[in-house]
Design an enzyme around this catalytic site. Structure first.
Site, PDB file in Angstrom:
ATOM      1  N   CYS A 224       0.807  -1.227   0.000  1.00 30.95           N
ATOM      2  CA  CYS A 224       0.000   0.000   0.000  1.00 30.95           C
ATOM      3  C   CYS A 224       0.837   1.272   0.000  1.00 30.95           C
ATOM      4  CB  CYS A 224      -0.933   0.002   1.211  1.00 30.95           C
ATOM      5  SG  CYS A 224      -2.124  -1.365   1.227  1.00 30.95           S
ATOM      6  N   HIS A 303      12.505   1.397   5.007  1.00 28.35           N
ATOM      7  CA  HIS A 303      12.285  -0.040   4.795  1.00 28.35           C
ATOM      8  C   HIS A 303      12.834  -0.808   5.995  1.00 28.35           C
ATOM      9  CE1 HIS A 303      11.650  -3.788   2.803  1.00 28.35           C
ATOM     10  NE2 HIS A 303      11.498  -3.260   1.607  1.00 28.35           N
ATOM     11  N   HIS A 356      -1.752  20.045   6.644  1.00 26.38           N
ATOM     12  CA  HIS A 356      -2.657  18.937   6.339  1.00 26.38           C
ATOM     13  C   HIS A 356      -1.877  17.622   6.328  1.00 26.38           C
ATOM     14  CE1 HIS A 356      -5.374  22.143   5.069  1.00 26.38           C
ATOM     15  NE2 HIS A 356      -4.389  22.599   4.302  1.00 26.38           N
ATOM     16  N   ASN A 393     -10.559   0.980   1.932  1.00 22.38           N
ATOM     17  CA  ASN A 393      -9.105   0.953   1.742  1.00 22.38           C
ATOM     18  C   ASN A 393      -8.817   0.723   0.258  1.00 22.38           C
ATOM     19  OD1 ASN A 393      -6.372   0.459   1.643  1.00 22.38           O
ATOM     20  ND2 ASN A 393      -6.345  -0.990   3.347  1.00 22.38           N
TER      21      ASN A 393
END
Length: 451
Positions: A224, A303, A356, A393
């Protein structure tokens, strides 16, 4: 983590390196390579144009001295133009909204799952419970093919859904930007689970008849957070190909992530993933600054794959019947916290603070935990929560539906910074910061939040 994360959100995280000393270990060799490319390109330009310009300046200074000053000013501005690397601008983006007949309520979901005959009673009750706690509303979108009795994942269904959402997003983007597809130099497409031959990026090239020398990349299996990775790759390519357009497409194909078995460990993702795709047009053309919506300010990729717990926290598996599904471990929340902390530490000092924030709308629990850990306000979380409720999602494209929400509500003002955060398998936490170059009026056409 809370103290450091809150500092970053409210005023920036200060650099931990000694004052005045550059952190050479933080640089990646790819940037050194890009630097050499930029230097060679610049040297070639000066070799061609500098001698005749100098001769012109000498001639004017001798015979037309009144023009010497304006010509000197012009030369200085020209040199500044070539010595200053161009920025990456976001011209516009589009998020696909599927047709209304693909809307699905929670009760419809359970009813169709029961009628499919693919799930036993335990599996049905588990999905009902997860749906009730998911934070997803009654108007998200799903392909009905997954509820067919005896359904198994297949390429035909995956390709059909991919064509629908990808072409839908790109069509809206091209209509909004008015850019000729022949002018697109770079194409980067990311899709986590569905990887076809030919690739999905090749499918886009074939459909839109892009140029034969298009720089095309297809990212798969990166989860994702791959949308930010795609932006990063496009950014590097735009730096290597100055004055170009890059098309970035992010999606996930629900009909290929669907699990039709009864292994309780593989069922929860069924309740979260929904149809969607986003297309983004980037440019490294200086002239596009005047019509661009945003400028890319900073991008950080983290990562944690070196750690076994992180690496195995999300993976595609097969059950004992050979049916594939996504497995999400119980440790994923803690893994995500560590990845986010590392990403924030790398992000460095950012002032002013973000106006934001767009957090990947994966689930209500994830958003609640990030809300608490970063000490965010309800207004900070509004775009993420509303996106989860309305669209579910949508994986890597989720952060673009959230930015579209902010535009729809006319919240993006000139100078505002928006921080997009994505999490994905591996385990990865990637984030990107954009700066609004103008007041963004609510789009009338290519916005999925328009009624």
């Amino acid at each position: 983590m809370e103290k450091e994360a809150t500092k970053m959100v409210n005023g920036g995280v200060k650099s931990k390196s000694p004052k005045g000393s550059p952190d050479f270990l933080g640089y990646n060799l790819r940037y050194v390579k890009l630097g050499y490319i930029y230097l060679l390109s610049l040297s070639r330009t000066f070799c061609f144009f500098l001698p005749p310009l100098l001769l012109l300046f000498i001639f004017v200074s001798r015979f037309l001295p009144i023009l010497a000053f304006p010509l000197s000013t012009f030369f200085i501005l020209l040199i500044y133009h070539y010595l200053t690397p161009s920025s990456v601008f976001l011209l516009d983006f589009s998020c696909y909204r599927p047709p209304d007949h693909l809307k699905i309520t929670k009760s419809d979901f359970i009813e169709l799952a029961m009628k499919s005959g693919n799930f036993n009673e335990t599996a049905i009750e588990l999905q009902r419970k997860v749906l009730d706690q998911s934070g997803i509303g009654e108007e998200s979108y799903m392909p009905r093919v997954v509820f067919k009795p005896g359904h198994r994942v297949n390429l035909r269904d995956g390709r059909e859904e991919a064509a629908m959402v990808i072409f839908g997003a790109i069509d809206e983007l091209l209509a909004a930007t008015k850019i000729n597809v022949k002018h697109i130099k770079i194409l980067v497409l990311n899709c986590g689970v569905l990887n076809t031959t030919p690739s999905l990026s090749a499918m886009v090239i074939n459909h839109y008849k892009l140029r034969h020398n298009t720089e095309s990349y297809n990212l798969g299996g990166m989860g994702c957070s791959a949308g930010v990775i795609a932006i990063d790759l496009a950014k590097d390519l735009l730096n290597a190909h100055q004055g170009s357009y890059a098309l970035v497409v992010s999606t996930e194909i629900v009909s290929f992530t669907w699990y039709s078995g009864n292994d309780v460990a593989l069922l929860p993702p069924n309740c979260f993933f929904r149809m969607g795709a986003a297309a983004v047009m980037l440019s490294s053309r200086r002239i596009d600054r005047w019509r661009a919506k945003y400028q890319l300010m900073q991008l950080v990729r983290t990562h944690k794959g070196m750690e076994d717990t992180s690496y195995k926290s999300i993976e595609l598996r097969e059950d004992r019947d050979g049916k594939q599904g996504l497995y999400v471990s119980r440790d994923v929340m803690e893994v995500g916290r560590h990845a986010l902390k590392a990403n924030i530490a790398t992000l460095g000092r950012l002032e002013p603070s973000f106006e934001h924030i767009c957090v990947l709308a994966s689930s209500k629990k994830v958003l609640d935990d990030i809300h608490k850990d970063l000490k965010l306000t309800e207004e900070n979380m509004e775009a993420s929560r509303r996106t989860l409720e309305r669209f579910g999602n949508t994986s890597s494209s989720s952060i673009w539906y959230e930015l579209a929400y902010l535009e729809h509500k006319a919240k993006m003002k000139r100078g505002d910074r928006v921080w997009q955060i994505g999490f994905g398998s591996g385990f990865k936490c990637n984030s990107v910061v954009w700066k609004a170059l103008k007041n963004i009026d609510p789009p009338r056409h290519n916005n999925p939040w328009n009624l």
